[in-house]
Enzyme design. Structure first.
Site, short mmCIF file in Angstrom:
data_model
loop_
_atom_site.label_atom_id
_atom_site.label_comp_id
_atom_site.label_asym_id
_atom_site.label_seq_id
_atom_site.Cartn_x
_atom_site.Cartn_y
_atom_site.Cartn_z
N PRO A 89 3.68 -3.54 -9.51
CA PRO A 89 3.49 -4.02 -8.29
C PRO A 89 4.84 -4.41 -7.86
CG PRO A 89 2.57 -5.41 -9.71
CD PRO A 89 3.11 -4.28 -10.77
N GLU A 116 -0.06 -8.83 -18.59
CA GLU A 116 0.78 -9.40 -17.58
C GLU A 116 1.95 -8.92 -17.07
OE1 GLU A 116 1.80 -12.70 -15.14
OE2 GLU A 116 -0.15 -12.52 -16.28
N ARG A 154 0.01 17.98 -5.15
CA ARG A 154 -0.45 18.96 -3.99
C ARG A 154 0.74 19.48 -3.31
NH1 ARG A 154 -0.72 16.66 0.86
NH2 ARG A 154 -2.67 17.71 1.46
N ASP A 169 1.12 17.41 7.12
CA ASP A 169 0.45 16.10 6.91
C ASP A 169 1.27 15.04 7.58
OD1 ASP A 169 -1.29 17.39 5.06
OD2 ASP A 169 -0.23 17.00 3.42
#
Length: 244
Positions: A89, A116, A154, A169
């Site tokens: 994160p 953690e 992709r 896209d």
């Protein structure tokens, strides 16, 4: 492209990796992968891969030894040092541009953590890229790795049925994609714009570009900071959207 995925939960990948575009890419020999349970590399007699953090604190931290040894073992199979991606994160937020960059690689290694966090020496010595899929915390890195792989695979040559699909896209051009319509032309009184039925390809191309700009202006104006509008495009936006 070949991808190695270091994870404590290899079974999580089966459904996603064996379905849809990711399965098609494997069938076409454009992509292959293997999952490696890095618990099998631990030298701990209890098969532990985590321990309490030095200095105290809540949670458990992944130990360096199993991951160092797993990465070394996998890397030995490659002719050159692969990109090693830590799902975290705290990492760089995934963008289409990052996916396009990673799609140029022949080998990738993903490290999916739990608990953690990671022993900091894993970041310092092994990792080339830290990636996040958003400003929130998941139980582990597996779901994030799946998202990254889908966005990358992709883009590989021959994976999508239409070679023009990926470049058009959203985010690939720096703008959001224009609206799409299909049959019927009139659905319960909701009609397809006449321009799309005209068969005039240049006018359709212009309309789609204008709609991309307008949609970006309305929904993600931050993207326009790196996309300069012409005077004509700005005048057109002002004439279409009175709120801006």
């Amino acid at each position: 492209m070949h991808v190695d995925i270091l994870t404590l939960f290899p079974e999580m990948f089966t459904g996603v990796m064996e379905s849809s575009i990711l399965k098609k890419a494997q069938d076409n020999k454009a992509f292959s992968y293997q999952t490696i349970d890095f618990r099998t590399y631990t030298e701990n007699k209890h098969n532990k891969v985590d321990d309490y953090p030095y200095g105290g604190g809540a949670g458990m931290v992944l130990m360096p030894q199993p991951i160092f040894d797993a990465v070394a073992d996998v890397s030995d199979q490659y002719k050159q040092k692969p990109r090693v991606i830590l799902m975290c994160p705290q990492g760089e937020t995934l963008t289409q541009q990052k996916a396009e960059e990673l799609a140029q690689e022949e080998q990738l290694i993903f490290i999916c953590g739990h608990y953690e966090g990671y022993d900091e020496r894993i970041r310092q010595e092994l990792v080339t890229d830290e990636l996040s899929i958003g400003d929130y915390v998941l139980t582990g890195g597996e779901l994030g790795a799946m998202v990254v792989m889908d966005s990358v695979v992709r883009l590989l040559p021959g994976v999508l049925g239409n070679e023009h699909s990926a470049p058009a896209d959203s985010f690939s051009t720096g703008l959001l994609e224009h609206p799409h319509y299909t049959r019927p032309a009139d659905f319960r009184g909701l009609k397809v714009p006449d321009i799309l039925l005209s068969g005039h390809h240049e006018k359709i191309k212009k309309w789609r570009h204008q709609q991309s700009i307008l949609r970006t202006w309305q929904r993600r104006p931050d993207l326009l900071h790196s996309h300069s509008l012409t005077d004509e495009e700005e005048r057109w936006i002002q004439s279409q959207d009175k709120d801006f």
